[in-house]
Write an enzyme that holds these catalytic residues in place. Structure first.
Site, PDB file in Angstrom:
ATOM      1  N   CYS A 191      18.195  41.599  42.816  1.00 17.35           N
ATOM      2  CA  CYS A 191      19.111  40.463  42.618  1.00 17.35           C
ATOM      3  C   CYS A 191      18.842  39.815  41.269  1.00 17.35           C
ATOM      4  CB  CYS A 191      18.975  39.455  43.738  1.00 17.35           C
ATOM      5  SG  CYS A 191      17.463  38.524  43.658  1.00 17.35           S
ATOM      6  N   LYS A 231      15.140  39.545  61.289  1.00 22.21           N
ATOM      7  CA  LYS A 231      16.140  40.616  61.388  1.00 22.21           C
ATOM      8  C   LYS A 231      16.151  41.306  60.034  1.00 22.21           C
ATOM      9  CE  LYS A 231      19.649  42.170  60.641  1.00 22.21           C
ATOM     10  NZ  LYS A 231      19.685  43.436  59.854  1.00 22.21           N
ATOM     11  N   PHE A 238      17.839  45.099  52.049  1.00 19.82           N
ATOM     12  CA  PHE A 238      17.072  46.347  51.939  1.00 19.82           C
ATOM     13  C   PHE A 238      16.187  46.376  50.689  1.00 19.82           C
ATOM     14  CE2 PHE A 238      20.407  47.232  48.916  1.00 19.82           C
ATOM     15  CZ  PHE A 238      19.776  47.999  47.955  1.00 19.82           C
ATOM     16  N   SER A 266      23.924  39.949  50.513  1.00 14.58           N
ATOM     17  CA  SER A 266      25.137  39.872  49.690  1.00 14.58           C
ATOM     18  C   SER A 266      25.912  38.587  49.996  1.00 14.58           C
ATOM     19  CB  SER A 266      26.020  41.083  49.982  1.00 14.58           C
ATOM     20  OG  SER A 266      26.403  41.054  51.338  1.00 14.58           O
ATOM     21  N   GLU A 279      29.467  42.005  41.440  1.00 22.30           N
ATOM     22  CA  GLU A 279      28.126  42.586  41.498  1.00 22.30           C
ATOM     23  C   GLU A 279      28.247  44.076  41.843  1.00 22.30           C
ATOM     24  OE1 GLU A 279      25.573  41.519  44.903  1.00 22.30           O
ATOM     25  OE2 GLU A 279      23.922  41.345  43.469  1.00 22.30           O
TER      26      GLU A 279
HETATM   27  P1  NAD Z   1      23.627  42.898  52.899  1.00 21.32           P
HETATM   28  O1  NAD Z   1      24.356  41.607  52.788  1.00 21.32           O
HETATM   29  O2  NAD Z   1      24.411  44.118  53.159  1.00 21.32           O
HETATM   30  O3  NAD Z   1      22.546  42.802  54.094  1.00 21.32           O
HETATM   31  C1  NAD Z   1      21.703  41.689  54.224  1.00 21.32           C
HETATM   32  C2  NAD Z   1      21.357  41.531  55.695  1.00 21.32           C
HETATM   33  O4  NAD Z   1      22.553  41.274  56.433  1.00 21.32           O
HETATM   34  C3  NAD Z   1      20.735  42.790  56.300  1.00 21.32           C
HETATM   35  O5  NAD Z   1      19.739  42.412  57.208  1.00 21.32           O
HETATM   36  C4  NAD Z   1      21.899  43.456  56.995  1.00 21.32           C
HETATM   37  O6  NAD Z   1      21.511  44.233  58.107  1.00 21.32           O
HETATM   38  C5  NAD Z   1      22.759  42.285  57.430  1.00 21.32           C
HETATM   39  N1  NAD Z   1      24.193  42.620  57.446  1.00 21.32           N
HETATM   40  C6  NAD Z   1      24.835  43.539  56.676  1.00 21.32           C
HETATM   41  N2  NAD Z   1      26.147  43.548  56.977  1.00 21.32           N
HETATM   42  C7  NAD Z   1      26.346  42.624  57.922  1.00 21.32           C
HETATM   43  C8  NAD Z   1      27.492  42.152  58.632  1.00 21.32           C
HETATM   44  N3  NAD Z   1      28.695  42.659  58.422  1.00 21.32           N
HETATM   45  N4  NAD Z   1      27.327  41.171  59.539  1.00 21.32           N
HETATM   46  C9  NAD Z   1      26.107  40.658  59.765  1.00 21.32           C
HETATM   47  N5  NAD Z   1      24.986  41.068  59.138  1.00 21.32           N
HETATM   48  C10 NAD Z   1      25.095  42.027  58.223  1.00 21.32           C
HETATM   49  O7  NAD Z   1      22.729  43.040  51.601  1.00 21.32           O
HETATM   50  P2  NAD Z   1      21.880  44.299  51.142  1.00 21.32           P
HETATM   51  O8  NAD Z   1      22.812  45.353  50.686  1.00 21.32           O
HETATM   52  O9  NAD Z   1      20.862  44.635  52.159  1.00 21.32           O
HETATM   53  O10 NAD Z   1      21.115  43.683  49.882  1.00 21.32           O
HETATM   54  C11 NAD Z   1      21.684  43.583  48.604  1.00 21.32           C
HETATM   55  C12 NAD Z   1      22.248  42.212  48.362  1.00 21.32           C
HETATM   56  O11 NAD Z   1      21.242  41.215  48.531  1.00 21.32           O
HETATM   57  C13 NAD Z   1      22.744  42.038  46.928  1.00 21.32           C
HETATM   58  O12 NAD Z   1      23.950  41.327  46.951  1.00 21.32           O
HETATM   59  C14 NAD Z   1      21.643  41.229  46.254  1.00 21.32           C
HETATM   60  O13 NAD Z   1      22.050  40.491  45.143  1.00 21.32           O
HETATM   61  C15 NAD Z   1      21.222  40.352  47.389  1.00 21.32           C
HETATM   62  N6  NAD Z   1      19.877  39.823  47.187  1.00 21.32           N
HETATM   63  C16 NAD Z   1      19.765  38.504  46.879  1.00 21.32           C
HETATM   64  C17 NAD Z   1      18.519  37.953  46.664  1.00 21.32           C
HETATM   65  C18 NAD Z   1      18.387  36.494  46.331  1.00 21.32           C
HETATM   66  O14 NAD Z   1      17.293  35.966  46.432  1.00 21.32           O
HETATM   67  N7  NAD Z   1      19.449  35.816  45.938  1.00 21.32           N
HETATM   68  C19 NAD Z   1      17.371  38.747  46.778  1.00 21.32           C
HETATM   69  C20 NAD Z   1      17.526  40.093  47.100  1.00 21.32           C
HETATM   70  C21 NAD Z   1      18.783  40.619  47.306  1.00 21.32           C
END
Ligand code: NAD
Length: 502
Positions: A285, A177, A153, A230, A386
């Site tokens: 991140c 997605k 997000f 995440s 985190e």
């Molecule tokens: P998230 O892991 O909740 O979601 C990421 C994606 O996975 C979304 O599209 C979401 O719909 C999907 N998703 C969520 N739960 C799921 C599940 N149980 N099964 C399958 N798919 C699922 O992450 P978020 O809250 O949207 O974003 C924040 C996280 O992203 C933080 O941990 C941050 O550090 C990380 N992030 C990392 C980078 C990087 O380049 N390393 C960049 C931006 C954000």
């Protein structure tokens, strides 16, 4: 009840695919707490429809002359640039970050699109003449087929723009997605691709959660997946996707630390810690969520940080002059509050407490103030985990070596920074720290969009980094073609010996 609320559509085969209301979930404006849209909950059916469209579009896109592909990228870049303010407003509306921050996100995302405009050069292979007598070898880079990206997000424009330009420029088709929390700017990207002349089916969007993600990971029609999000979800994505035989790269969570040495410019270090800790409400991140203060730095830095914290303006991101907007969701706000409670229980010293903050005119917005802990130790969960919110922890250590060891032993390795005026210390840090993105007197060292971005330990499960040359490798398969053009009548005698390179 929902009549006035727009329902977002999936985007498959170059058009919006509408869904019934009962297959949607709410989207909130975090600054007001109001429901502003409904977003589809897609699953296997929608993913398979996207796979069919992307598979059908693939051969023609793969064979489209490079310069014609490049022209579409130039057009897309120009359209995004022209619409950047609108795009940024949609990011602010759905995510909550301030408008200037959202505008910065669009511009930084476009760097990777701009890199992709040069695709005719990037797609060049190698030619190695005379590897043996009259034998040459050519290296070809070819696309994989249908590929996918799963994104978080917090950067609804920049992070996907780190993935799909490289997937598309290399001749793949793509299924995105996105996060369901920030669909406004997502939808706009699909519409701009269409206007730029991208053929239908080359770029598709399927909204949804676990069901849609699992369908992507299990689909035999998808060859490769890049995931950003995440670590908990990324681990599952990596395991399930690789088990299904796909190429998978996951770039995940972080707990970045900035080291401040006693010789640092303390004013700069204080500005940097506050900006990198609380910018975008700590939901980056590359946010710095730990400050490692070496020697007497803690006592000198803390008052400067407190001064700055007292002046921060927190409010709706669209209002001019705000430093920080709300948290992106009500649930995440509650989670952050629990982390702050936990920090207090664990014995960290609460220097600034964001929990009581209430916005005077937007009481239903998901606002939180900024929190600063001192005396955080590596045993505390607010150190190891985190939080992804406006919570910054100061850790005090005696020496530079102690600071370096802490960073290298942390479960996460995403970004880091050092503040010092000592070139020798900075050089040692650069060489010895086991983290891929390093800032030297730069607090948020996100490299330019044409360079790589990755992670170590629990911050990335991937063989290569994202973006740049590494991503080209990720999204292509390499072929080596060994060529001989014999001179008539000049072949050697028949030999069953394994050919040597002579
Ligand atoms: P998230 O892991 O909740 O979601 C990421 C994606 O996975 C979304 O599209 C979401 O719909 C999907 N998703 C969520 N739960 C799921 C599940 N149980 N099964 C399958 N798919 C699922 O992450 P978020 O809250 O949207 O974003 C924040 C996280 O992203 C933080 O941990 C941050 O550090 C990380 N992030 C990392 C980078 C990087 O380049 N390393 C960049 C931006 C954000």
């Amino acid at each position: 009840m929902y009549k006035a609320i727009p329902i977002i559509s999936h985007w498959i085969n170059g058009r919006a695919v509408e869904v019934p209301l009962d297959k949607t979930g709410p989207v909130y404006n975090p600054a007001t707490g109001e429901e502003i849209a409904r977003v589809p909950r897609g699953g296997e059916t929608e993913v398979e429809a996207a796979v069919v469209a992307a598979s059908k579009a693939y051969p023609a896109w793969r064979d489209t002359p490079l310069i014609a592909r490049s022209a579409i990228f130039f057009a897309f870049r120009e359209l995004c640039w022209k619409n950047r303010e609108e795009m940024a407003k949609l990011i602010t509306r759905d995510h909550g970050k301030t408008y200037p921050d959202a505008l910065g996100e669009v511009v930084r995302g476009l760097e990777t699109v701009e890199y992709a405009c040069g695709l005719p050069v990037h797609m060049a292979g190698m030619n190695t003449p005379n590897v043996s007598t009259s034998i040459d070898v050519r290296t070809l880079r070819q696309p994989l087929g249908v590929t996918a990206g799963i994104t978080p997000f917090n950067f609804p424009v920049m992070v996907p723009m780190w993935i799909y330009p490289i997937a598309l420029m290399t001749g793949n088709t793509f299924i995105w997605k996105p996060s369901s929390h920030t669909p406004g700017a997502t939808q706009m990207q699909a519409e701009l691709w269409k206007q730029a002349g991208l053929p239908d089916g080359v770029f598709n969007i399927v909204y949804g959660g676990r069901e849609a993600v699992n369908a992507i990971l299990d689909s035999p029609g998808i060859q490769a997946v890049q995931f950003v999000g995440s670590t908990a979800v990324g681990k599952m994505v990596h395991e399930r996707g690789t088990k299904a035989g796909k190429r998978v790269g996951c770039y995940m969570g972080a707990k970045n630390a900035m080291v401040v040495l006693p010789d640092a410019d303390m004013e700069l270090a204080a500005d940097s810690a506050v900006a990198a800790g609380y910018g975008s409400a700590g939901e980056r991140c590359m946010a710095q969520s730990l400050v490692i203060a070496v020697g007497d730095v803690g006592d000198r830095l803390l008052p400067l940080m407190k001064e700055r914290i007292a002046k921060l303006k927190i409010g709706p991101g669209i209002e001019p002059g705000m430093d920080m907007g709300p948290i992106y969701s009500a649930e995440h706000r509650e989670t952050i509050i629990k982390w702050i409670d936990k920090g207090v229980e664990e014995g960290a010293k609460l220097v600034a407490d964001g929990r009581p903050f209430k916005h005077p005119t937007s009481p239903k917005g998901f606002f939180l103030g900024v929190t600063l802990f001192d005396n955080v130790t590596p045993k505390m969960s607010i150190y190891t985990e985190e939080i992804f919110g406006p919570v910054l922890g100061m850790v005090r250590v005696k020496t530079f070596d102690d600071a370096l060891a802490l960073i290298n032993e942390h479960q996460y390795g995403n970004g880091t920074a050092i503040f010092t005026t000592d070139g020798g210390a900075a050089r040692r840090f650069e060489l010895e720290v086991d983290v891929p993105m390093i800032g030297i007197n730069v607090p948020i060292p996100v490299p330019a969009g044409y360079l790589s971005f990755g992670g170590t330990r629990s911050s990335a499960f991937a063989d290569v980094q994202m973006r740049g040359e590494d991503s080209i490798r990720f999204f292509t398969k390499q072929k080596e073609v060994t060529v001989r053009w014999p001179k008539p009548g000049k072949q050697g005698p028949l030999s069953l010996v394994f050919p040597g390179n002579k």
